[in-house]
Motif scaffolding. Structure first.
Motif, mmCIF file in Angstrom:
data_model
loop_
_atom_site.group_PDB
_atom_site.id
_atom_site.type_symbol
_atom_site.label_atom_id
_atom_site.label_comp_id
_atom_site.label_asym_id
_atom_site.label_seq_id
_atom_site.Cartn_x
_atom_site.Cartn_y
_atom_site.Cartn_z
ATOM 1 N N ALA A 28 6.072 -10.195 2.142
ATOM 2 C CA ALA A 28 4.880 -11.014 1.879
ATOM 3 C C ALA A 28 5.149 -12.490 2.188
ATOM 4 C CB ALA A 28 4.442 -10.845 0.424
ATOM 5 N N ALA A 29 6.342 -12.978 1.829
ATOM 6 C CA ALA A 29 6.685 -14.385 2.096
ATOM 7 C C ALA A 29 6.783 -14.648 3.596
ATOM 8 C CB ALA A 29 8.003 -14.739 1.404
ATOM 9 N N TYR A 57 -5.284 -17.595 2.835
ATOM 10 C CA TYR A 57 -4.577 -16.429 2.310
ATOM 11 C C TYR A 57 -4.227 -16.612 0.841
ATOM 12 C CZ TYR A 57 -0.047 -18.874 2.689
ATOM 13 O OH TYR A 57 0.992 -19.756 2.550
ATOM 14 N N VAL A 58 -4.033 -15.472 0.168
ATOM 15 C CA VAL A 58 -3.578 -15.439 -1.226
ATOM 16 C C VAL A 58 -2.281 -14.641 -1.257
ATOM 17 C CG1 VAL A 58 -4.042 -14.439 -3.492
ATOM 18 C CG2 VAL A 58 -5.855 -15.661 -2.294
ATOM 19 N N LEU A 59 -1.254 -15.202 -1.880
ATOM 20 C CA LEU A 59 0.048 -14.544 -1.984
ATOM 21 C C LEU A 59 0.316 -14.247 -3.456
ATOM 22 C CD1 LEU A 59 2.869 -13.797 -0.736
ATOM 23 C CD2 LEU A 59 3.521 -16.181 -1.102
ATOM 24 N N ARG A 60 0.604 -12.979 -3.753
ATOM 25 C CA ARG A 60 0.879 -12.594 -5.146
ATOM 26 C C ARG A 60 2.060 -11.626 -5.137
ATOM 27 N NH1 ARG A 60 -3.499 -9.437 -8.917
ATOM 28 N NH2 ARG A 60 -4.913 -11.201 -8.580
ATOM 29 N N GLY A 61 3.253 -12.121 -5.413
ATOM 30 C CA GLY A 61 4.450 -11.268 -5.431
ATOM 31 C C GLY A 61 4.680 -10.596 -4.094
ATOM 32 N N GLY A 62 4.695 -9.258 -4.111
ATOM 33 C CA GLY A 62 4.923 -8.498 -2.885
ATOM 34 C C GLY A 62 3.648 -8.157 -2.142
ATOM 35 N N ALA A 260 -1.878 -6.656 2.659
ATOM 36 C CA ALA A 260 -0.648 -5.864 2.548
ATOM 37 C C ALA A 260 -0.293 -5.796 1.067
ATOM 38 C CB ALA A 260 0.470 -6.503 3.353
ATOM 39 N N PHE A 261 -0.217 -4.589 0.538
ATOM 40 C CA PHE A 261 -0.092 -4.390 -0.910
ATOM 41 C C PHE A 261 1.256 -3.771 -1.264
ATOM 42 C CE2 PHE A 261 -4.437 -4.191 0.538
ATOM 43 C CZ PHE A 261 -5.036 -5.157 -0.249
ATOM 44 N N ASP A 262 1.652 -3.974 -2.511
ATOM 45 C CA ASP A 262 2.923 -3.453 -3.015
ATOM 46 C C ASP A 262 2.688 -2.096 -3.704
ATOM 47 O OD1 ASP A 262 5.590 -3.323 -3.628
ATOM 48 O OD2 ASP A 262 5.657 -5.162 -4.803
ATOM 49 N N HIS A 263 3.766 -1.442 -4.041
ATOM 50 C CA HIS A 263 3.769 -0.249 -4.914
ATOM 51 C C HIS A 263 2.985 0.948 -4.383
ATOM 52 C CE1 HIS A 263 4.542 -3.610 -7.977
ATOM 53 N NE2 HIS A 263 5.675 -2.986 -7.758
#
Ligand SMILES: [Zn+2]
Length: 428
Positions: A28-29, A57-62, A260-263
């Motif tokens: 994500a980073a 854009y919005v960045l939240r963890g992964g 792009a999402f985590d988990h």
């Protein structure tokens, strides 16, 4: 197609992206860094949003969601969304990591996602992820050199292994070694703090995981294949980002969105997973920050379409019988449309038509995957976001072998073909 020379520019860049993204947080980073370089601006979720045209854009963890509002776009205009996931099956560090036996130092790990356990044996493993500090900040950590190893038992001590099959106990046999000596409580986190350049006492929490330090490689007689970790699903993340950057201009007919999402590998249920509210919240705010009402949001959603991209199975030459006889996706045959009428994939007739049109505009060949009836089928974020947002969705991706191995395999041309089709979709 496979022996033809092709332009490796996109795949070379994917190799670099995968190598720099061993954890979802790094993925994500790295996406954020590339967006910034392309002129996108980060929006903070606790602040008011301006609703101006352009890339945000919005960045939240992964997880990360980025979009481009073309100049003069009315508030009821729909979205063209490309969705993927940043996480991959791996081994993750437990809360009390320092363990060991018989003079070996080991790191206690928890299995993350549907890992193919044997693929983690006898590989040189690094460590990555993030640490949370007492002052409320966090740091990314990357130890990209051989540090750990899960050693397989010698054949002399397991004489029937090749006939009986390898039996691995998830708790007993998957604990990596990282040196010799007595168990030293706090040693791993002291080491990680040192790597991150912070005091060990300031480390209040960690999300750490192992990765294979071997770099991706072209393989095959003509280098027509790509062997790499985390093709599932950084291949799609990288393709979606390229597609957004290609589609982000003021002439776009809809608002192109990249999420792009985590988990995903554990079911997508988290604040950063596709089953959480992140995408819905972002899309709602993109409408409301431009003065749109709830009714306008519903109209925009009804005018939207979602392309959910993830890897799928290429036909395996040693296990042809495990594949549906009439549907054999091959590497470098182009991206795949994924079909499962039991809604493990969200594709339907309308989705197929949208996908076919995008591929035609891009001049990209494509293939269809459907499972064999005697076997279950994987799933993706496609049905999840379709259920949550009510936005029409189609499941696509790239064909690969060894899905969920620590090192997967795909056609070296397919990432670029997927990105081209995705760009045509986002611009449509
Ligand atoms: Zn996946």
């Amino acid at each position: 197609m496979t022996s033809r020379r092709f332009d490796r520019t996109h795949t070379d860049d994917l190799i670099e992206f995968i190598g720099a993204s061993p954890s979802p947080y790094h993925a994500a980073a790295n996406v954020a860094e590339r967006l910034e370089a392309a002129g996108f601006r980060r929006l903070v979720e606790t602040a008011a949003w301006d609703g101006e045209a352009g890339g945000r854009y919005v960045l939240r963890g992964g997880a990360i969601v980025a979009w481009y509002v073309p100049e003069g776009t009315e508030v009821t205009r729909g979205f063209r969304i490309f969705g993927a996931h940043t996480d991959s099956p791996t081994l993750r560090v437990k809360p009390h990591p320092d363990t060991g036996a018989a003079g070996w130092r080991q790191v206690a790990v928890e299995l993350y996602g549907g890992t193919l356990l044997n693929t983690w044996l006898d590989r040189d493993l690094g460590l990555s992820g993030r640490i949370a500090l007492r002052d409320g900040t966090e740091r990314l950590v990357l130890v990209d050199r051989p540090l750990l190893r899960v050693p397989q038992l010698a054949i002399h001590l397991d004489r029937t292994v090749n006939e009986a099959g390898l039996q691995l106990d998830k708790q007993q046999h998957m604990t990596p070694i990282w040196g010799l000596g007595k168990i030293d409580e706090g040693a791993l986190i002291r080491f990680v703090a040192d790597e991150a350049g912070v005091d060990a006492e300031d480390v209040a929490g960690w999300d750490l995981m192992v990765h294979d330090v071997q770099k991706p490689a072209y393989i095959g007689r003509d280098g027509e294949l790509l062997a790499a970790a985390r093709l599932d699903n950084l291949l799609s993340v990288h393709a979606g980002l390229a597609a957004l950057l290609a589609a982000a201009h003021d002439g776009a007919a809809h608002i192109p969105v990249f999420g792009a999402f985590d988990h995903e590998e554990t079911g997508s249920e988290s604040t950063t997973g596709a089953a959480g509210p992140l995408l819905e919240t972002v899309l709602t705010r993109v409408v409301s920050s431009r003065g749109g009402s709830l009714d306008d949001r519903a109209r925009a959603f009804a005018d939207s379409f979602h392309l959910s991209s993830d890897v799928g199975h290429a036909v395996h030459p040693n296990y042809v019988g495990r594949h549906e006889p009439g549907h054999h996706p091959v590497p470098n045959g182009g991206p795949i449309l994924k079909v499962n009428t039991n809604q493990r994939y969200a594709t339907d007739a309308r989705g197929r038509a949208v996908w076919a049109a995008a591929c035609e505009r891009a001049g990209v060949p494509w293939q269809t995957f459907v499972g064999i009836n005697s076997m279950g089928c994987g799933t993706t974020i496609g049905p999840i976001t379709a259920t949550r947002l009510g936005i029409e969705t189609v499941d696509v991706g790239a064909a690969c072998l060894s899905m969920h191995s620590s090192r997967e395999l795909c056609g070296a041309e397919d990432p670029h073909l997927l990105a081209s089709a995705a760009a045509a979709f986002l611009a449509g």
